[in-house]
Enzyme design. Structure first.
Site, PDB file in Angstrom:
ATOM      1  CD  GLU A   1      -3.270   0.476   2.327  1.00 34.62           C
ATOM      2  OE1 GLU A   1      -4.046  -0.588   1.560  1.00 34.62           O
ATOM      3  OE2 GLU A   1      -3.283   0.801   3.045  1.00 34.62           O
TER       4      GLU A   1
ATOM      5  CE  LYS B   1     -12.149   2.225   1.674  1.00 25.86           C
ATOM      6  NZ  LYS B   1     -11.582   3.599   2.310  1.00 25.86           N
TER       7      LYS B   1
ATOM      8  CG  HIS C   1       6.546 -29.896  -0.631  1.00 24.33           C
ATOM      9  ND1 HIS C   1       6.022 -31.318  -0.175  1.00 24.33           N
ATOM     10  CD2 HIS C   1       7.544 -29.370   0.396  1.00 24.33           C
ATOM     11  CE1 HIS C   1       7.648 -31.408  -0.356  1.00 24.33           C
ATOM     12  NE2 HIS C   1       8.103 -30.224   0.706  1.00 24.33           N
TER      13      HIS C   1
HETATM   14  O1  PA5 Z   1      -2.991   2.096   5.906  1.00 23.71           O
HETATM   15  C1  PA5 Z   1      -3.857   2.545   5.698  1.00 23.71           C
HETATM   16  O2  PA5 Z   1      -4.412   3.924   6.103  1.00 23.71           O
HETATM   17  C2  PA5 Z   1      -5.273   1.613   5.318  1.00 23.71           C
HETATM   18  O3  PA5 Z   1      -5.286   0.550   5.544  1.00 23.71           O
HETATM   19  C3  PA5 Z   1      -6.647   1.540   6.255  1.00 23.71           C
HETATM   20  O4  PA5 Z   1      -5.682   0.811   7.938  1.00 23.71           O
HETATM   21  C4  PA5 Z   1      -7.808   0.489   6.030  1.00 23.71           C
HETATM   22  O5  PA5 Z   1      -8.312   0.701   5.043  1.00 23.71           O
HETATM   23  C5  PA5 Z   1      -8.584   0.407   7.790  1.00 23.71           C
HETATM   24  O6  PA5 Z   1      -8.947   2.260   7.346  1.00 23.71           O
HETATM   25  P1  PA5 Z   1     -10.096   2.739   9.329  1.00 23.71           P
HETATM   26  O7  PA5 Z   1      -9.062   2.874  10.475  1.00 23.71           O
HETATM   27  O8  PA5 Z   1      -9.724   3.673   8.851  1.00 23.71           O
HETATM   28  O9  PA5 Z   1     -10.946   2.089   8.891  1.00 23.71           O
END
Ligand code: PA5
Length: 423
Positions: free
Chosen positions: A279, A413, A300
């Site tokens: 990410e 989303k 494996h």
């Molecule tokens: O690293 C990030 O910001 C995201 O992966 C969030 O952790 C994830 O989308 C969850 O978001 P939130 O804590 O706002 O529900």
């Protein structure tokens, strides 16, 4: 402490890693002077030292209040759950049934999972920790709506309110609002700490404290990693050396990185690591493709492809030096023909599997970076978390992307909301 070995990766590099020192110095400066892209999300940088001690005391008190519960249900997704689940798997002894059981929810939209969870909780004495920085994420919100109704029905409104703890933004978001209206105990995710960098805040620490993990030692490990990463010299800073090596491997055409382990307790740590790097770097058409494998299990299944498939892979192997001792017994009949290793420790056999695999993979054109830790304890978990966080920041800046945003996550989303008819 951890040890990094890049020897078996360097022959695959087009250039000498140490030639990147000047660039690394500049990036180091921009991280610490907060001048790079996404610089308002650097709150994790000194979190091992700056984490709010009063909040930690409150977490410990809460754990004392609820010392008799059967389960803690942790609701969250992405950075709001991967780190704590990774830590629990890293630190907990397999098959040991401990109380409270830590259960995760809100990390997908499976009706099957949620339905059975609600049924399971009917007979359990439980509390909820709902975690969402934005407070608006659909998956945890859906799970929380169901679990809130369940806990209120089970304990009555007043008691249910005491049994729900919310970890969220200091002053914004629907979860913050809801928690304030209902009077839930609140824990803070600081503005400057992004989800995937939040495991050493209340996001991870609350579940860890409830699970009986020594979070002081965990923070100590992270503090030591932070101190060791304060010197930008690639000769002194293993996190930066790891980042530059993987960057140069990527530049040399090896842009699929497998985080490999030989210990099942490390398997979920790779899930946290994948989110951290995936990410943070995977944007603007850039970034390494991150993957993971648990050996020898996956030798494996994925072994053939790693050995012999498309030559774009390199491995970062996480090894553990001190493991439980268990010896292979002698068997007079020797029908399984294992007597040649009778009397040997299983960890020794596992190590030979690692060495043999490393040799084979390097012969097959798969560079190996090796990171070894002494043991699977809270100190090393904390150390590794910080090590990879700072390495990730360096790595993303080497690729010239903002490590701290995730614009691509919005695409699914938007479509989902349109299909669901959200106004
Ligand atoms: O690293 C990030 O910001 C995201 O992966 C969030 O952790 C994830 O989308 C969850 O978001 P939130 O804590 O706002 O529900």
């Amino acid at each position: 402490m951890i040890k990094l070995n890049i020897k078996e990766a360097t022959s695959f590099l087009k250039d000498d890693v140490y030639k990147l020192q000047d660039k690394v110095n500049l990036i180091h400066q921009s991280i610490h002077q907060k001048t790079g892209k996404g610089n308002d999300f650097l709150g994790w940088l000194d979190l091992p030292f700056s984490y709010d001690k009063e909040e930690l005391d409150r977490i410990h008190k809460l754990k004392e209040t609820y010392s008799k519960i059967d389960c803690l249900v942790v609701i969250g997704i992405g950075g709001s759950y991967l780190g704590s689940k990774a830590g629990l798997e890293f630190l907990k002894t397999p098959f040991k049934k401990e109380k409270p059981e830590i259960i995760f929810a809100g990390h997908h939209l499976s009706s099957n999972y949620l339905k059975h969870l609600l049924k399971y909780l009917n007979k359990k004495n439980y509390v909820i920790n709902v975690i969402s920085k934005s407070g608006t994420t659909t998956e945890p919100a859906v799970a929380f709506r169901l679990l809130k109704a369940h806990i209120e029905e089970k304990y009555g409104l007043e008691e249910a309110r005491k049994r729900i703890f919310a970890t969220t933004d200091k002053k914004r978001g629907s979860l913050y609002q809801l928690a304030t209206n209902e009077g839930y105990e609140k824990f803070v995710i600081e503005d400057a700490v992004g989800g995937r960098f939040s495991v050493l805040s209340a996001v991870g620490l609350l579940p860890f404290v409830f699970a009986g993990i020594d979070v002081k030692k965990m923070l100590q490990g992270a503090q030591d990693a932070m101190v060791n990463a304060s010197n930008p010299s690639l000769k002194k800073n293993d996190a930066y050396l790891y980042a530059t090596t993987r960057f140069l491997l990527h530049e040399s055409g090896k842009d699929v990185e497998y985080l490999v382990n030989y210990e099942p307790r490390l398997a979920f740590f790779a899930e946290w690591w994948k989110q951290l790097f995936g990410e943070s770097e995977g944007k603007e058409g850039k970034g390494l493709l991150v993957n993971s494998a648990s050996f020898t299990t996956d030798l494996h299944s994925l072994g053939q492809q790693i050995q012999d498939g498309k030559r774009t892979i390199f491995e970062t192997v996480l090894t553990v030096k001190k493991l439980d001792k268990l010896t292979i017994p002698f068997d007079e009949n020797n029908l399984d023909q294992l007597n040649y290793i009778a009397g040997k420790e299983i960890s020794y056999v596992n190590e030979q599997a690692f060495l043999g695999t490393k040799e084979a993979h390097i012969d097959g054109g798969v560079p190996n970076i090796v990171i070894s830790i002494d043991r699977l304890d809270a100190y090393h978990f904390g150390y590794l978390v910080y090590f990879f966080e700072i390495a990730c920041a360096m790595s993303a800046y080497l690729l010239d992307v903002n490590p701290f945003d995730q614009p691509g996550v919005e695409a699914y989303k938007k479509n989902m909301f349109r299909l669901l008819g959200k106004k």
